[in-house]
Design a protein around this motif. Structure first.
Motif, PDB file in Angstrom:
ATOM      1  N   ILE A 169      -8.308   8.130  -6.659  1.00 35.58           N
ATOM      2  CA  ILE A 169      -8.267   9.568  -6.384  1.00 35.58           C
ATOM      3  C   ILE A 169      -9.146   9.842  -5.166  1.00 35.58           C
ATOM      4  N   GLY A 170      -8.556  10.420  -4.123  1.00 31.55           N
ATOM      5  CA  GLY A 170      -9.368  10.776  -2.962  1.00 31.55           C
ATOM      6  C   GLY A 170      -9.223   9.804  -1.810  1.00 31.55           C
ATOM      7  N   GLY A 171      -8.480   8.720  -2.003  1.00 30.23           N
ATOM      8  CA  GLY A 171      -8.205   7.862  -0.854  1.00 30.23           C
ATOM      9  C   GLY A 171      -8.802   6.477  -0.976  1.00 30.23           C
ATOM     10  N   TYR A 229     -10.910  16.661  -0.627  1.00 28.06           N
ATOM     11  CA  TYR A 229     -11.604  17.945  -0.639  1.00 28.06           C
ATOM     12  C   TYR A 229     -11.243  18.738  -1.898  1.00 28.06           C
ATOM     13  N   SER A 230      -9.935  18.826  -2.189  1.00 26.40           N
ATOM     14  CA  SER A 230      -9.558  19.718  -3.292  1.00 26.40           C
ATOM     15  C   SER A 230      -9.981  19.149  -4.650  1.00 26.40           C
ATOM     16  N   PHE A 231     -10.122  17.834  -4.746  1.00 21.44           N
ATOM     17  CA  PHE A 231     -10.580  17.276  -6.022  1.00 21.44           C
ATOM     18  C   PHE A 231     -12.077  17.441  -6.200  1.00 21.44           C
ATOM     19  N   VAL A 271       0.853  -1.191   0.000  1.00 18.35           N
ATOM     20  CA  VAL A 271       0.000   0.000   0.000  1.00 18.35           C
ATOM     21  C   VAL A 271       0.887   1.240   0.000  1.00 18.35           C
ATOM     22  N   PHE A 272       0.570   2.204  -0.877  1.00 20.40           N
ATOM     23  CA  PHE A 272       1.348   3.446  -0.880  1.00 20.40           C
ATOM     24  C   PHE A 272       0.395   4.609  -0.623  1.00 20.40           C
ATOM     25  N   SER A 273       0.937   5.736  -0.228  1.00 20.30           N
ATOM     26  CA  SER A 273       0.107   6.911  -0.015  1.00 20.30           C
ATOM     27  C   SER A 273       0.857   8.107  -0.589  1.00 20.30           C
ATOM     28  N   LEU A 274       0.127   9.047  -1.178  1.00 17.83           N
ATOM     29  CA  LEU A 274       0.793  10.244  -1.706  1.00 17.83           C
ATOM     30  C   LEU A 274       0.790  11.339  -0.638  1.00 17.83           C
ATOM     31  N   ASP A 275       0.355  10.964   0.566  1.00 22.17           N
ATOM     32  CA  ASP A 275       0.471  11.827   1.735  1.00 22.17           C
ATOM     33  C   ASP A 275      -0.153  13.200   1.541  1.00 22.17           C
ATOM     34  N   ASP A 276      -1.366  13.218   1.003  1.00 18.75           N
ATOM     35  CA  ASP A 276      -2.058  14.492   0.867  1.00 18.75           C
ATOM     36  C   ASP A 276      -3.476  14.339   1.399  1.00 18.75           C
ATOM     37  N   PRO A 277      -3.664  14.580   2.717  1.00 19.11           N
ATOM     38  CA  PRO A 277      -4.983  14.344   3.303  1.00 19.11           C
ATOM     39  C   PRO A 277      -6.057  15.270   2.744  1.00 19.11           C
TER      40      PRO A 277
END
Length: 567
Positions: free
Chosen positions: A540-542, A153-155, A143-149
């Motif tokens: 996109i978005g988690g 919201y912004s999308f 599992v990877f994360s782009l670390d942008d919580p």
């Protein structure tokens, strides 16, 4: 437990590519990191590994540091203004903070910042300047994360967002560095519908092509041509994140207060109780073994393992429980570490069960029926409203849980529901304060209001699954169907178009293994002999815990021929 999969690949890249590459015998170095690189580093390297390679101290670039002018510094930083300016400040005065600088950027450095470094006094003492292309967090082995919580919201926010294009570019670059790190050059596909998917897929394609030009060996290998990267939006399956999952990891993260993977609980000793903090990660073998199990199996399994452990150490135990454990610890302090791990997981499982019995057991049945559109016996749900009203009128159930039920009811109705009906449901449930959560899901492209702006959009068809499951865990995330179909090359090419034509798929698999040459990989490092294809999925978005679990399940089902990564 040695890190495996993604964490091992990144850890090796940092140790070999950064720290060992500038190591000189008998010379100590200082390692300077910023917020992002510190998170990457701590997710995949142990402090002891770093110190063993001649690093004397690790410091944060944004904090005040004592000058150590006799040592050289390794800067592992992300190419952002704040970090680059802090680097320039270290060498601004006539007395330099360090003797020299070895600079490693996690990602491509923008020309403007690069020029600033060139004009500053740093340029006189730079001995190394490289980009290592790791702009993502390895969260688990698959599992990877782009670390942008804030990405959800912004999308999907309804407010116009000027930064969205820039954010798209950043995400695309981060995904490209993931492929670069894994040495993959996958065919890119996206879920057709939301324009974001196609745009992001296109951005990633351009950046991957650029990475391939710099690093031609990307994606070379017998089976690598079959690797794929799928880009999908969160609205593709809004049900999986809303359901209460009953597998251990998903349940614990949903119901308990776990912050940054740290679980805090009270231990009960004799006459005193202390607070303990435990990190839930892949260094804990028991956690790796239990995290995807159903909660009903977890307690059984922990007790079983504990009994086996005690028998192997000749301790007698009849019924293992937490009180016994504290007694055992007093008798056998030398096994404190092992026993406290068992006690942690017993605690964790008990805490989950407590919450479950308090209010969830009734909820879960209603949730599963709504998601599946049928009850546990497989009979279609006739009157969904009848099953949700008692839940909405129950004052003991929290507002968020009621919202989850209302949303599942709406998704069950496929076409959305009328505004009046929705207003009634919100009134029954007494959740006026948070009711905008429901209507905001339209921003994800979900069909909430009948005849509203997303009318006509339907959720993907699901596979029929016959394997037996627990009654309260009948739902399978839609993404699991997608993973299986992609691996078997059965994904609909109209619904999942390719950005560029895929490599011709060679169906005959070449596998040569003979007794004589069978052990060639024994002395290689764990990351070197992963030559099979990978399926990389970016939502996109988690992504939800149950979808993370699916990646492991599908990988296991292919006997390791494929590796599925998700983020």
């Amino acid at each position: 437990m040695a890190p495996s999969g993604l964490k091992a690949v990144v850890g090796e890249k940092i140790l070999n590519g950064v720290i060992k590459s500038v190591k000189k015998d008998g010379e100590w170095k200082v390692l300077i990191v910023d917020h992002m690189s510190m998170r990457i580093l701590s997710s995949c390297c142990k402090m002891s590994d770093i110190l063993a390679e001649g690093v004397t101290i690790v410091e944060d670039i944004n904090k005040r540091r004592e000058p150590i002018s006799c040592l050289e510094a390794i800067y592992l930083i992300s190419p952002v203004k704040k970090s680059v300016h802090a680097l320039i400040n270290d060498f601004k005065d006539s007395a330099f903070t360090y003797k020299a600088a070895h600079i490693f950027f996690t990602d491509t450095c923008p020309d403007g910042l690069f020029a600033e470094i060139g004009r500053s006094r740093v340029s006189k003492v730079v001995k190394t300047l490289k980009e290592i292309n790791v702009a993502f967090l390895p969260y688990e082995s698959q599992v990877f994360s782009l670390d942008d919580p804030t990405s959800l919201y912004s999308f999907y926010s309804s407010k116009p967002n000027e930064e969205k294009d820039k954010m798209m570019e950043n995400l695309a670059e981060q995904i490209a560095t993931l492929c670069d790190t894994l040495k993959e050059y996958p065919a890119i596909r996206y879920y057709k519908g939301p324009e974001e998917n196609a745009r992001l897929a296109d951005e990633v394609y351009q950046r991957l092509t650029a990475h391939k030009a710099d690093n031609p060996s990307m994606g070379e290998g017998p089976d690598k041509a079959r690797s794929q990267l799928l880009i999908v939006d969160r609205g593709f399956d809004p049900i999986s994140p809303i359901l209460h999952e009953l597998t251990f990891q998903a349940m614990a993260y949903d119901l308990l207060d776990i912050k940054q993977d740290i679980y805090t609980y009270q231990t009960t000793g004799i006459g005193d109780s202390k607070e303990r903090e435990v990190l839930l990660d892949e260094d804990d073998e028991l956690w790796v073994q239990l995290r995807h199990m159903h909660i009903a199996d977890v307690t059984k399994k922990v007790t079983e393992l504990l009994r086996t452990f005690c028998e192997s150490k000749r301790m007698c135990t009849d019924n293992a429980n937490i009180k016994d454990l504290s007694q055992m610890l007093k008798k056998m302090p030398q096994y404190q570490k092992e026993l406290s791990i068992y006690s942690t997981h017993l605690h964790l499982a008990e805490a989950c069960m407590k919450k479950f019995k308090a209010s969830l057991d009734k909820l879960c049945e209603v949730e599963q029926d709504l998601a599946m559109g049928a009850n546990a016996e497989g009979e279609p749900l006739k009157d969904a409203m009848k099953s949700i009203v008692p839940v909405l009128l129950n004052n003991e159930i929290e507002a968020y849980d009621k919202i989850r039920i209302i949303l599942l009811f709406i998704f069950h109705k496929k076409k959305g529901i009328g505004e009046e009906n929705l207003a009634k449901l919100i009134q029954h449930a007494n959740i006026q304060a948070d009711s905008n959560i429901i209507t905001n899901l339209q921003n994800l492209g979900c069909n909430i209001i009948a005849g509203g702006r997303n009318a006509g959009k339907t959720l993907p068809e699901r596979k029929e699954r016959t394997e037996s499951t627990y009654q309260l865990s009948r739902w399978t995330p839609i993404i699991k169907d997608v993973m299986e179909n992609a691996i078997e090359d059965k994904l609909d090419r109209n619904q999942w178009p390719f950005i560029s034509d895929p490599a011709p798929i060679n169906t005959t698999q070449t596998a040569v293994s003979s007794a004589r040459f069978g052990h060639w990989h024994k002395n290689k490092s764990p990351t070197e002999y992963r030559s099979g294809p990978r399926l990389i999925i970016f939502v996109i978005g988690g992504v939800s815990q149950s979808e993370m679990r699916s990646a492991y399940e599908v990988t296991r089902a292919t006997d390791g021929k494929w590796e599925v990564l998700i983020g």
